[in-house]
Every structure is written in structure tokens, then in C-alpha cells.
Motif scaffolding. Sequence first.
Motif, PDB file in Angstrom:
ATOM      1  N   HIS A 275       0.809  -1.217   0.000  1.00 21.46           N
ATOM      2  CA  HIS A 275       0.000   0.000   0.000  1.00 21.46           C
ATOM      3  C   HIS A 275       0.843   1.267   0.000  1.00 21.46           C
ATOM      4  N   TRP A 333      -7.408   0.070   3.933  1.00 18.36           N
ATOM      5  CA  TRP A 333      -6.743  -1.223   3.797  1.00 18.36           C
ATOM      6  C   TRP A 333      -7.316  -2.267   4.733  1.00 18.36           C
ATOM      7  N   SER A 334      -7.471  -1.898   5.983  1.00 19.07           N
ATOM      8  CA  SER A 334      -7.929  -2.905   6.946  1.00 19.07           C
ATOM      9  C   SER A 334      -9.380  -3.283   6.679  1.00 19.07           C
ATOM     10  N   SER A 490      -9.226  -3.976  13.214  1.00 14.49           N
ATOM     11  CA  SER A 490      -8.300  -2.992  12.645  1.00 14.49           C
ATOM     12  C   SER A 490      -7.202  -2.636  13.628  1.00 14.49           C
ATOM     13  N   ASN A 491      -7.468  -2.765  14.907  1.00 15.21           N
ATOM     14  CA  ASN A 491      -6.384  -2.546  15.869  1.00 15.21           C
ATOM     15  C   ASN A 491      -5.329  -3.621  15.732  1.00 15.21           C
ATOM     16  N   GLN A 494      -3.248  -2.851  12.825  1.00 11.66           N
ATOM     17  CA  GLN A 494      -2.931  -1.425  12.758  1.00 11.66           C
ATOM     18  C   GLN A 494      -1.509  -1.164  12.274  1.00 11.66           C
ATOM     19  N   ASN A 495      -0.549  -1.912  12.839  1.00  6.80           N
ATOM     20  CA  ASN A 495       0.855  -1.628  12.527  1.00  6.80           C
ATOM     21  C   ASN A 495       1.172  -1.819  11.066  1.00  6.80           C
ATOM     22  N   LEU A 497      -1.282  -2.260   8.457  1.00  2.30           N
ATOM     23  CA  LEU A 497      -2.210  -1.573   7.565  1.00  2.30           C
ATOM     24  C   LEU A 497      -2.932  -0.488   8.357  1.00  2.30           C
ATOM     25  N   PRO A 498      -2.404   0.706   8.297  1.00  2.44           N
ATOM     26  CA  PRO A 498      -3.054   1.761   9.091  1.00  2.44           C
ATOM     27  C   PRO A 498      -4.433   2.090   8.557  1.00  2.44           C
ATOM     28  N   SER A 499      -5.286   2.525   9.457  1.00  5.28           N
ATOM     29  CA  SER A 499      -6.622   2.937   9.021  1.00  5.28           C
ATOM     30  C   SER A 499      -6.524   4.298   8.359  1.00  5.28           C
ATOM     31  N   GLY A 501      -7.402   8.095   7.455  1.00  7.27           N
ATOM     32  CA  GLY A 501      -7.939   9.184   8.279  1.00  7.27           C
ATOM     33  C   GLY A 501      -9.415   9.373   7.965  1.00  7.27           C
TER      34      GLY A 501
END
Lengths: 634, 102, 582
Positions: A275, A333-334, A490-491, A494-495, A497-499, A501
Amino acid sequence: MLELLWMVPALPFLGYIILALFGGRMTKGISAAVGVGMLGLSALITIVIAISFIASPPEGYLFLQTLWKWVDVAGFSPAIALRLDPVSLVFIFIITFVGFLIHLYSVQYMEEEDSTWYARFFAYMNLFVGAMLMLVLADNLLLLYLGWEGVGLCSYLLIGYWYKDPANGAAARKAFIVTRVGDTAMAIGLFILVMAFRTLNIQEILRHVPLVWPVSSQAVVITALMLLGGAVGKSAQLPLQTWLPDAMAGPTPVSALIHAATMVTAGVYLIARMHVIFLQAPEVMTIVGIIGALTLIIAGFSAITQFDIKKVLAYSTISQIGYMFLALGVGAWSAAVFHFMIHAFFKALLFLGAGAVIYALHHEQNMFKMGGVKNMLPLTFWTFVIGSASLAALPLVTGGFYSKDLILYLAFTGEHGSKLLYFAGLFGALITAVYTSRMVFLTFYGHEKTHLHNRPGPVMEVPLIILAVLSTIGGFIELPGTLGHFPLFSNFIQNILPSPGSGEGHEGIGTELMLQIVAAVVAIGGVFIGYLLYYKKPETVQNFKQTPSGQSLYKFWLYGWGFDWVYDTLFVKPIDWIAQVNKSDVIDLIYTAIAWLTRGFNRMFSFTQTGRLRWYAMGIAFGAIVAITIVVFL
Amino acid sequence: MTSFSMEHGLILATIIFMLGLIGLLSRKNIVFILMSVEIMLNAAGLAFVVAGSRWSQPDGQVMFIFILAMAAAEVSIALALIILLHRKFKTLDADAAHNMRG
Amino acid sequence: MILFWLIVILMAGSFLAWLSSRWSSVAPKWIALVAVLIDFLAAASFWIKIASFNYPAAGNTLIAGNKGLWFTELNWMWIPSFGISFHLASDGLSLLLVMLTLFIGVLSVLISWNEIQYKVGFFYFNLLWILAGIIGVFTAIDLFLFYFFWEVMLIPMYFLIGIWGSKNRIYASFKFFIFTQSSGLLMFLSILGLFFLHGKATGVYTFDYMQLIGTKMAPNVAMWLMAGFVIAFIVKLPAVPFHNWLPDAHTEAPTAGSVILAALMLKTGAYGLIRFVLPLFPDAARTFAPAAMILGAIGIIYGAVLAFAQTDFKRLVAYTSVNHMGFVLLGVFALNEMALQGVVMQMLCHGISTGALFIIVGALYGRIHTRDIEQMGGLWDKVPRMGSMAMVFALASLGLPGLGNFIAEFLVLAGAYQASNWTTAISTIGLVLSTMYSLRIMAKVFLGKPRKTWTLEDLNLREMIVMGSLTIVILWLGLFPNHVLYVSRASIQSVVNTVNASSTAAGQANTLLQDLPLDKTEKKNDDISLKQKDRQKEQIKIEEQIKTEEQLRTEQQIKAEEPIKTEEYMKSEEHTKGGIRQ
């Protein structure tokens, strides 16, 4: 316990080798035991690894296991290395677990084959799972490419499983060749990366890309486009989606495993993994979103018209992956990976359920010849309904609601989001609900047109139940803001695939609630439309089909919006023609011409060989005169 | 005896050679072709003798003796071949043996 | 000496086989098999010996290359007045190709076991001479000797095709001979030209390759001389438009002939390009490179399209050779290490996979006596083992990862991309086309409905041993290519350095992180400094590695010398100290 990671892909490969070498001599029971057993062990080890990973996560949520150095040339040295991080953990869990359930199901589904063929089936299925696991566990893009091609190969082998019918072989070849076109684009992307970074290690590339390639520079845009090409091919999106409906020629478990749950999501995995490259090329991200939106609508319309239940599900898969691409296009992504997970559950469930119906009705696949199955196979009916509900994203009680809704929400509010994409997604949700309910009503309700032949046993029913449960509760690990904001999923990733904004704050909750209500209304409305058109008053559709515009629209949608015809005219026929015309090789004519000329000279000069003595004497005399003249006068 | 210039002798040799050559090319009977060859040989010998007398060397005469010896050997073999030819083809036509053509 | 013995054992074996055919029809086969096996085992043990002490354990050791560092060398005077010596030498590249030759040699003897019934002794005579000639080609360092072995390869192959081939064999053997002979003569002219040029420039008239490298010549003279060599090798390769001898020769040859032709002879062309053309004419090669790469790309696409069109199974496989060798031409003239290593891999893997396909065709032909795929179909049921073996090698042909050909094609394309992106992009389309013809093979022959009912037997034990060993090798090459890449690394590196050394754009071969030709936007200062720092770090790393290796080597040398010294020292000490009885 994480050191056992290498066993997760190794066991299916071992299963393949055993079944390939000795399958002919094994009984069906042993073949099944090996095939299913390897998958079961793999799933078990995955669960162990998952527990270990979640309970005591390693440094940076990353575990690397290098097996051996693969290639080492001019500073470019990819290794056979496996990488476990939250994203790959999710993927291997789905692949092994759903794979195991499908293998179990196939034990009964494929029982009519003789023992060699039976073993061959499980061999190829195991090989596929091994390759898919390599794909998601790969630490570098070359190893990913190995898995990528490997799953393409197994798709070819399994679509063409019943090789006696040439049509199946043709479908298999079509799948392989169309995906290979995508793979070619991806390969060019890999070459660019090798040239720029001298490595294909995913970690290294993701770290260096933002430093070396400015945003929207030509290099990064082209690389992203090439990777997108590969993803589009493998995931059956526009313009390379034509192979997936044909791929339904394979046995139903194959469709469930490869063409619903795992292989077709490889493109989603690739884009999600890389990504960073796509973030550097926002134009390409927009293209991704547009491709996703267009595909989901086109496939949705095609799904409404199909009469083969497997083709409905095939187009549905194309459409749902369109949702995932849409999510990727808006940077969610997530959400895309979450939808992949839920989709794997319910789509596998739907395929297996359809398979159970097909099995029960003695390989009848035309929905218009089914009907009344509700009473014949109640368990299948209820699990199928649960799966369909998830597909249609009925609110609150289905996993599909949570995942699809998250995508729609992020499309609407996200940083890279776009209202246009949101409305496309919403419209697609309506169509999804329509064709889903159409499928349910045609198959399970109404009069029985074909009678029950075989009853699916527990080996087929248990996977259905498990998948139904997962389709329902799977959504609960990612509860949106309106329901308590419990983004466990998603947490977790997270590392990696960041969510994206998104609008924060209470304002966000209000929008979210509104969007959810709209989505719920659309879903339920679609189901109702389906009920009206296909259960209550089927004549309306029939009447519409009789009108000339209805007829042409029907045909247009039925044949996948004419893509097959376009590709046939543009590519297949010309290549065939060129090949046939040049079969004896035009260039050969040059050499044949030289030989012909030489023979011509030969014939000319052989006139001087008359065999007569006096002729030769004259030749000598004449030659002597000429020679003396030359010497004396020149 | 009056010494005559080499040119005249060579011209004579040439004329005799040409006569032999024409005879060779235009006669069909192989015995006559052989005779023409002999004429040509003699012409060559004459040329040698004339040249030898021009340079006052005996080599010309020596070459003529060589030519005579060679001609004799050659005639004997040639006549043997003619006999074989006659046996095979029943004719003395030189053009009869034209199978090695093409 | 091992090189000498490799060649001589084959020649001796060939004569014995021919002679023994008078008394027995089985003896020639066994003699040939024994001869080739001896050679193969000798070469294999040589390889293992090389690998075991030169294998990079902790880093990248420079093993051996041309310009003086051969694994083994043999230099005898032959015709000193012309500067011709019997000079054989082997470095990593030659060693790999010699191993391939002997491996394929063993397999070709095995597959001709029952196929050849007529003049068996003479057949094995020719076969072994061809192998000897090929080994000579791969190891000859004297140009005259190289040309000698080049011709030695041709003539027995001409007999092989012409006597034991199929219906159209005379035509095919003539075509093969004339094509390769005439191009070889052009090469000979170039060799002579080089000979005279070098002699006039330095006063030393020699054919020796090591001395001819670095001959100074005017650019257009270099182009003409290079053209002679290039034509010979391109015809052998074969590159479009000189490829027309290949389909006929491959189709009409007996199975062993096809295997040797495809697996080995085509590689002599590639080997010649790497060994002779690039180092002897670096500037001319660089000038010619873009055109050559385009020719390679054309070959890839043209060969694939033609392969797709054929209905004769053997002809189809023959055209796949044109397709694969296009990659070789593309890679050789990319002139960088990655592409050339890819070419080495491609030579080996193509030899294995195409050889295997020809063996399958031969096995099938022996059973049903037709090569027309329109009459085949649905054979998998009857011959599942043959079918699965064909599947493996069809997949290798299309470049499936996990098998060797993928690594080869990937390295070639990745390396070629750095030289020319558009040509490489077009060549990558060849991957799709190769999929088309490979799947066509499977679909028409083994899958689908049977078009005619044939009764066939499946592969017997001897054939399965052959196919099994080929499968194992191609898997090994696909999963562990480093074993091969390390052996040829030094040779390839020295070739690349020789070609690029005189380039005005120096440093192209030395930097690791290259400037991006695609990126035309201005880079920020941070980026540049970061890249420079990275580059420096990489170079420092490499220098450190080289230093540590040199240290290791010198340490080893010291250690190796010490004990001897001390013993001698002790003895001499005792001696001088006196008192030791004499």
C-alpha cells in the motif's frame, strides 16, 4: 511456537507429494485422510501460532523465518523466507481453516470419482493451499510471485480436473492465460523494483519507496499500475474478469476454495501489502477505486441474469472483490482485509451450500430446474440463507453488514474517499440484495422440479454449519462507532495496515449512523424487490424478457457485458489467424528462394555438360584463347 | 640454307595447329579426330624446333623427340580405347558416347 | 588433464563401440553408456571438489574467471609456427556446460537404447564424437582449436540426422549442415582476421584467446570481425531470421539427435557469444547491443507464435527452442551481471526442459508412430506417467516458479530491463505466448477427448529413470539455483567487467543503487544524500567482505605453510645443531 511457521505451508506440500507419487495405489479413504489430514494439521498449527502470536507478540509484531537463500546475483538476493505479521496471520488462518473445511466437504462431494482421480483431486487441492500460503507468508515479492503463479497453476489443474471434456480444458486454459496477462504486468513491476532497489524484500521496499520516489513521479505510478495489473488479473476485476465465470467448470469445492475464498483475493492482498507504493501514486489509487466500483456494478448486473447457480456466485464473487478494490482505492486497507475475511466465510458457505444442492439433485446446476429444496434439505437451506443474508449485508446479525458497511462508511468519509464511489457501492449493495434473494427464491422455494437423489452427509453438513456460525459472528470483532466502537480487527492489523484518516468526533458518529441506516434500508429493500420479482410475480420478469429491449439487455448482461466477444475479436481470432497463416514460416521462403536460385543456376550450367567430346575440346580451345587474350592484352 | 625468321616458322606452326584443331572439331569419326590431334602435336613440335633454332639451343630438338615419344604412347592407348569404344557402341562416331551429360 | 581425458575417453569409447558392433548388437550400447558415465562421474567429482573448497560460506568469494584464473588448464604445443596450441581450459561457465553435456549425454545414450536398430555401432560412434566435440567447444581456449571442435560437432550430427532420421531427413540434414557450416566459415574468416590484426599490431602471431583479448582495432574493423563471430553464433542460437534450420533438423532427427541438438548445440552459440564476442570486441558489442536485444525480443515472440501454430509435436517443441533462445540473446546483450547469470541459468534449464520434452515426444512416437497432434488426445488415461512428466516440463517451458526456467527468465528480464525497458516489456509478453503453446501441448495431446483409440504402454523403468532424474534436476535448479550461480559468478563478472571497462560511462557496472532512468523529476537533497549514504554503505560492506575474504585466504595460506615450514625447520635445526647420526 512460532518456529513451527514453516510447517504451515510445508505440510500441504508434503501432502501433495505423497498423493502425487502414491495416489494411484492408495484407497480413497487413505487419500482423503492424507489430504484432509495435512490441512487439518496445518490449521491446527496455525491456531497454535495464532494463540502464541496474540498472547505474547514478538518484537514489532513481526516474526521472520528464513529457510534458505534462494537466488544471489549481483547484489540481488531474495531468500525463501516466511514473514508472520498480523495481516499474514489473518490470511493463513482463513486459508487453512476454510481450506480444511472445504477439504472435509470434498471427501463426500467427490466420492463418485475413482481412486486415482480422487487422489489427484486432493493432491492438487493440497498443492494449491501450499502455494497460497507461500504467497501470503512471503517475505519478498519473488517468493510471492512463486505462490502467485503456483495458485494460478493449481487453478488451471483443478478447473480442468474433469479433463475428458474439452470445454473444461478450454475454461482452464482461459483462466491461466488471462491471469498470466496480469502476471506479465506484475513481472514488469517487479523488474522496475529490482532496477531501483536491487531487492524485492517487501519490508525494504516499503521503507525505501517514500524516500526515493517522490509522490506521483513516473516511476512510482508505473510500478503501481503494473502491480495493479497483476492484481486485476488474479482477482478477476475489470478488464481481466472474463475467466472467473468460466472457471465454474471445475468441481464446486474448487470454486469454493480457489475462486471465492482464497486465490481471487490474492490481488487484494498484494495491493494491501504494497500500500505504500499506492499511497505514493494517488492517481493509481483512484484507478483502483474506479475499477472496483465499475466491476461491482457490472458483475452485479450480470449476476441477476444467470441461470446457473454457480455462475451467480461467480459474478457475485467478482462483485464482492470489487468492494474490496473499492476499499483499497479509498485507502481503507484494513476494511478491505476485513471484508476479505467475512467474504471468505460466507462465499465459501454459499458455494458449499450450492454444491450440496447440486450433489443432492444429481449435478443439476440450473436454478430454474430446481425449486422446493427448502423442504428437501432443511439444514442446507438454513445455512444457505445465513450465507445469503451476509452477502446481502442484512443489518446487525450478519458479518457482511459490518464489513460492507465499514467500506461504505470509509468511502464516504475517508481521506481518499469519494462520494461517487460511495454511491456506486450503495447501488451495488442494492443489486447484490436483488440477485441474492433471486437465487434463494429460485432454488429453495416454489415447486420441486428435480427430485432428491443423494442426501449430503455430516461430512458435508458440518462445514456448512461452522461457516454459517462464522458468517454471523465474524462481524462482531469490528464493531463500528455506532455500536460501541470495538475495532478489534483494525487494531490488530494497525501496525501493518493503518486505518485511513476519517472524520473524527461525534459528527462522525451521526454520519455513520445515517449511512448504516441507508445501507440497511437498501439491503432489505433489495431483498424485498427480489421477493416481488421472483417469488410473488415472476411473470413481470418473464414479460420484460420478451420485449426486444429486454431481450437484448438480458443477453448483454448474461454474457458478461460482451467482454468475451470483444477479447475474442481483438485478440484470440487475430492471433489464431496469424499463427495459421504463418505456420510454415514466411522466413523459410528466403532460404527456399536461395535454394531455388542455386538449382536454377545448376540447370543453366548443366547445359554445358553435353557429354560430347568435341564440345569439350571446343571449350578448351575457347578458354585457352580467352586466357591468352587476357594475359597478353590486359 | 637460308635462315628464315622465327615468325614465319611460328606462323607455319600456328597454321598447322589450327588445321589440326579445325579437323578435331569438325570430324565426327574418332580416328580422324585422333589424326587431327597428331597434326596438332606435330605443329607444337615444329614450334619447339623453330624456337630452338632461333636461340641456337638443342633444347628445341630434344623437346621434339619427347613429343614424338609421347605421341607414340598416346596413340597406342588412344587406339586401344577406340577399339573398346567400337566394341561398345558399334560405331566410330565420337558423339556416340555422350552418356556423361547433365 | 581431466579435460583431455574427458574428450579422449569419449573418442576411444566411440571407436570401441563402432568396432564392437561387428560381433554384437548390444555391446555398442553398453560401451557407449560406460564411456559417458565415466566421463560424467569424473566431471561431477571435479565439480564437487571445486565447490567444496570454493563455496562461499560467509560471503562472496571470487572463484575463477578468464584473464588467468581457470579451474584447470591444459596447454600443449600443436603447430607453433602458426601460433596454434592445444589449449583447453575450464572456468565456472565451461564447467557447468560440460556437466550439462555429460548429463544429457548419459540420458541420450539411455533413450536410444531400443530406438536405434540399424547400424547401431556407427550411431554410437557419431553420438560420442558429437559429445566430444561439444566438450571441446566448451573448453577450447585457442581459437583455431575452437573452430576445429566446432566443425567436429557438425559432421557426426549431419550423419545422425541423415541416416537415422525420419521421412524428410536428407533435406533436414543438408539444411542444418549448410547453415551451420557457412556461418562457421564466416567465423573462421573473423578468426583469421583477428590473428593477422593482432600479429601486425604486436608482432606475435597467435590464436590464443588469452593473448587476443584487448587487441586494439579500429571500430569498423572490430564491427566486421565481430560480425563474423556473431553470425556463426546467432545461426547456432538460433536467432530469427536465421533459425530455419532448427525446425527441420529437430523434427527429422532421431530422439537422441534432437535432444543433443536442442540441449547442447544451441548452447554452444550462447557460450560463444559470452566467451568470445563480448570480451574480444567490447566496444563493438556495446554498439551492437540494442539491435541484438531487439532481435532477441523478436525471436521470443516469433518463436512462440509459430510454436502455437504447429500440428507436428516435435516441430512445436523445436519452435519453443527458438522462443527460449530469444531470452538468451536478449540477456547476453543486456551486458550486465544479472542478465548474464540469467543466461547461464537459461542455458542449463532450457537444456533440461526441452531435452525432456523431446524425450517424451520420442517415447510417444516410438509407441504410436505419428507426431501429428491432431490424431492424439486424451492420452492421459492410458499413459498417466508420461502425461504427468509432460505436464512438469510444459510448466517448466512456460516458466513456472519453482522450476529452473523461472529463475532464468526472471533474471534475464530483470537484467535486460536495466538495459532497455521497452524491449524487455515486449519480451515479457512472451511469457503469455509461451503459456499458450505449453498448454496447447497438454490440451491436444494428453487431455480432452481421444481422437483415435491407441493402445500404448506407459513409460518403462529406463524411461522413468531418465525422466525422473530430469525432474529432480529441474526442481533443484528452481529451488537452489545458487549452487549453479556461484560457480559461474566469477566468469560472468569478469566478462561484464571486460565489456564495460572501456566504457566512457564508467561506474555503471560498479554502483549498486543505479540512477533511475524513469524518474525525471528533481530529487530533493535529502534523497540524494540518503541514496549516496546507502551506496557508500553498500560499497563499504562489499569492501569489508573482500577484505575479510582476503584475510581468510592469507590466513589459510599461512596456516597451510606453517606446519611444513616448522617440520623442515626442525629437521634443519637438528641437522645443524649437529650430533645427529648421519
